[in-house]
Enzyme design. Structure first.
Site, mmCIF file in Angstrom:
data_model
loop_
_atom_site.group_PDB
_atom_site.id
_atom_site.type_symbol
_atom_site.label_atom_id
_atom_site.label_comp_id
_atom_site.label_asym_id
_atom_site.label_seq_id
_atom_site.Cartn_x
_atom_site.Cartn_y
_atom_site.Cartn_z
ATOM 1 N N PHE A 1 0.850 -1.189 0.000
ATOM 2 C CA PHE A 1 0.000 0.000 0.000
ATOM 3 C C PHE A 1 0.885 1.237 0.000
ATOM 4 C CE2 PHE A 1 -2.417 3.109 2.739
ATOM 5 C CZ PHE A 1 -3.429 3.383 1.832
ATOM 6 N N ALA A 2 0.638 2.143 -0.946
ATOM 7 C CA ALA A 2 1.527 3.299 -1.089
ATOM 8 C C ALA A 2 0.770 4.610 -0.940
ATOM 9 C CB ALA A 2 2.226 3.237 -2.446
ATOM 10 N N THR B 1 2.267 7.147 1.804
ATOM 11 C CA THR B 1 3.260 8.075 2.362
ATOM 12 C C THR B 1 4.218 8.643 1.323
ATOM 13 O OG1 THR B 1 3.172 6.848 4.419
ATOM 14 C CG2 THR B 1 5.101 8.247 4.118
ATOM 15 N N ARG C 1 -5.626 -1.172 10.989
ATOM 16 C CA ARG C 1 -4.959 -0.787 12.248
ATOM 17 C C ARG C 1 -5.083 -1.820 13.367
ATOM 18 N NH1 ARG C 1 -6.178 5.622 11.360
ATOM 19 N NH2 ARG C 1 -4.244 6.044 10.228
ATOM 20 N N GLN D 1 14.782 -4.845 30.726
ATOM 21 C CA GLN D 1 15.184 -4.515 32.101
ATOM 22 C C GLN D 1 15.310 -5.784 32.953
ATOM 23 O OE1 GLN D 1 15.944 -1.433 32.781
ATOM 24 N NE2 GLN D 1 16.446 -1.727 34.932
ATOM 25 N N GLU E 1 1.376 3.196 10.013
ATOM 26 C CA GLU E 1 -0.090 3.238 9.844
ATOM 27 C C GLU E 1 -0.711 4.357 10.689
ATOM 28 O OE1 GLU E 1 -2.399 -0.219 9.272
ATOM 29 O OE2 GLU E 1 -0.735 -1.322 8.385
ATOM 30 N N GLY E 2 0.034 5.449 10.803
ATOM 31 C CA GLY E 2 -0.419 6.614 11.557
ATOM 32 C C GLY E 2 0.218 6.639 12.924
#
Ligand code: COS
Length: 385
Positions: free
Chosen positions: A122-123, A125, A242, A336, A363-364
């Protein structure tokens, strides 16, 4: 916890778990070190029919949905976030076709994606359009029977490895986000090339590349939905995918807790296993509680989407933001607990901590997710009054 999985869902989960244990575990450190795309594992996932778990049977899938996809992504992520995202990004690339494709587009592209014969990507950005997705500069101009694409997409997961790309480009810049459109572009189309593979902090076995379009001509039949609907296609795609990032985060966090528990039971200090110290016990109790809460929210979001509910943006963003913050926290705590060993590459938790970080970004970013959640809350409240 019992999430009341069906027999088929248990089968998907167990199959993904088996492949993760048998095929991914022995090579994950090497894949990470060499930044190598996991083609043999992709092949294995394809043979196990896992690429079609969320796709309808009529297109060669298993007839499941986002929830089934989440189950597989979680199990793969528990062992390696890089392999898991290479698998999940194909679904991200397929969602625009599944959600907005016409019958011909679905028939042409979905079966090969379902069989894992071809990967998708998926393009959206670009260098200057990350959070501000409406600011994309890539253009698509209609000339006769073809669209001509020009521009560059950045940081595309599966870039270069995938065959089928869903690309968002501006067909009318003057209209802002209402001037964006979505297209299917196949690898090998003249004028479509790839930039160098990016070097990343984590998920290093996955491929991230630029997509470069220079007078790239595609048939006008490759337009998804209608001109001007591209931003909506992108947003709905992200709404559906998401929870998959939530599942990735839950898997990474669970993998880190498993490692921390094993280590704490074996590591002896002051004459006792460190698991007998309350300081460590409370850390592990918090980690486990956070993971279960993240899993419950992620599963609920995925099931809500699969129910056909219309307004899923808020719950989808909630699953992503909560689970990814949990993954970052839990993996940091796991490092830790392992102390100096945790910081060494010889132990897997440092990789898990590096892999977890991206779930708060892609994805945001989690800041954008919080904006989405807050705006939904305000809108819902206004509608009730
Ligand atoms: N579903 C359907 N439509 C949506 C939508 C959704 N989830 N979200 C927004 N829209 C519509 C709006 O209703 C609006 O429609 P109109 O023009 O008809 O009014 C249009 O899209 C523009 O919406 P908005 O004004 O809210 O857009 P913004 O430019 O303010 O951007 C955010 C909204 C920030 C939420 C969006 O740009 C975004 O999600 N950014 C992050 C992108 C991202 O995840 N990038 C990661 C890379 S992709 S792997």
């Amino acid at each position: 916890m019992d999430y009341f999985l069906t027999e088929e869902q248990i089968m998907i989960r167990d199959l993904a778990r088996k492949i993760a244990q048998e095929k991914i575990l022995p090579v994950r450190a090497e894949l990470d070190e060499r930044e190598e795309f996991p083609w043999p594992i992709i092949q294995c996932l394809a043979e196990a029919d896992l690429f079609g778990v969320y796709l309808p049977e009529e297109y060669g899938g298993c007839g499941g949905g986002c929830f089934e996809l989440c189950l597989a992504v979680e199990e793969l992520s528990r062992v390696c976030g890089g392999v898991a995202v290479s698998y999940a990004a194909s679904a991200l690339g397929a969602f625009p076709i599944l959600l907005f494709g016409n019958a011909q587009q679905k028939e042409r592209y979905l079966p090969e994606i379902a069989q894992g014969k071809k990967l998708a990507a998926f393009a959206l950005t670009e260098a200057n359009a990350g959070s501000d997705a409406g600011g994309i500069q890539t253009t698509a101009r209609l000339e006769g029977d073809e669209y001509v694409l020009n521009g560059t997409k950045q940081w595309i997961t599966n870039g270069g490895e995938a065959h089928i790309y869903t690309v968002i480009a501006m067909t009318d810049r003057s209209k802002g986000s209402r001037g964006a459109s979505a297209f299917i572009v196949e690898k090998g189309t003249p004028g479509f090339s790839f930039g160098k593979k990016e070097k990343k902090m984590g998920i290093r076995s996955s491929a991230t590349r630029e997509l470069v379009f220079t007078d790239c001509r595609i048939p006008k039949e490759n337009l998804l939905a209608k001109e001007g609907m591209g931003f909506m296609v992108a947003m709905k795609t992200l709404d559906n995918s998401r929870p998959g990032i939530g599942a990735q985060a839950v898997g990474i966090a669970q993998g880190a807790l498993d490692e921390a528990l094993d280590y704490a039971r074996e590591r002896v200090q002051f004459g006792k296993p460190i698991s007998s110290f309350q300081a460590i016990q409370h850390m592990m109790a918090d980690m486990a509680t956070q993971i279960e809460a993240a899993r419950a929210l992620t599963y609920a979001a995925a099931r809500y989407i699969d129910s056909g509910a219309k307004d899923v943006s808020k719950v989808s963003a909630m699953a992503k933001v909560f689970a990814s913050d949990v993954a970052m926290n839990v993996t940091t705590q796991a490092v830790q607990i392992l102390g100096g060993y945790g910081y060494m590459r010889e132990y897997p938790v440092e990789k898990m901590m590096r892999d977890a970080k991206i779930t708060q970004i892609y994805e945001g970013t989690n800041q954008i997710q919080r904006n989405v959640i807050a705006l939904s809350l305000i809108k819902e409240r206004a509608q009730k009054r």
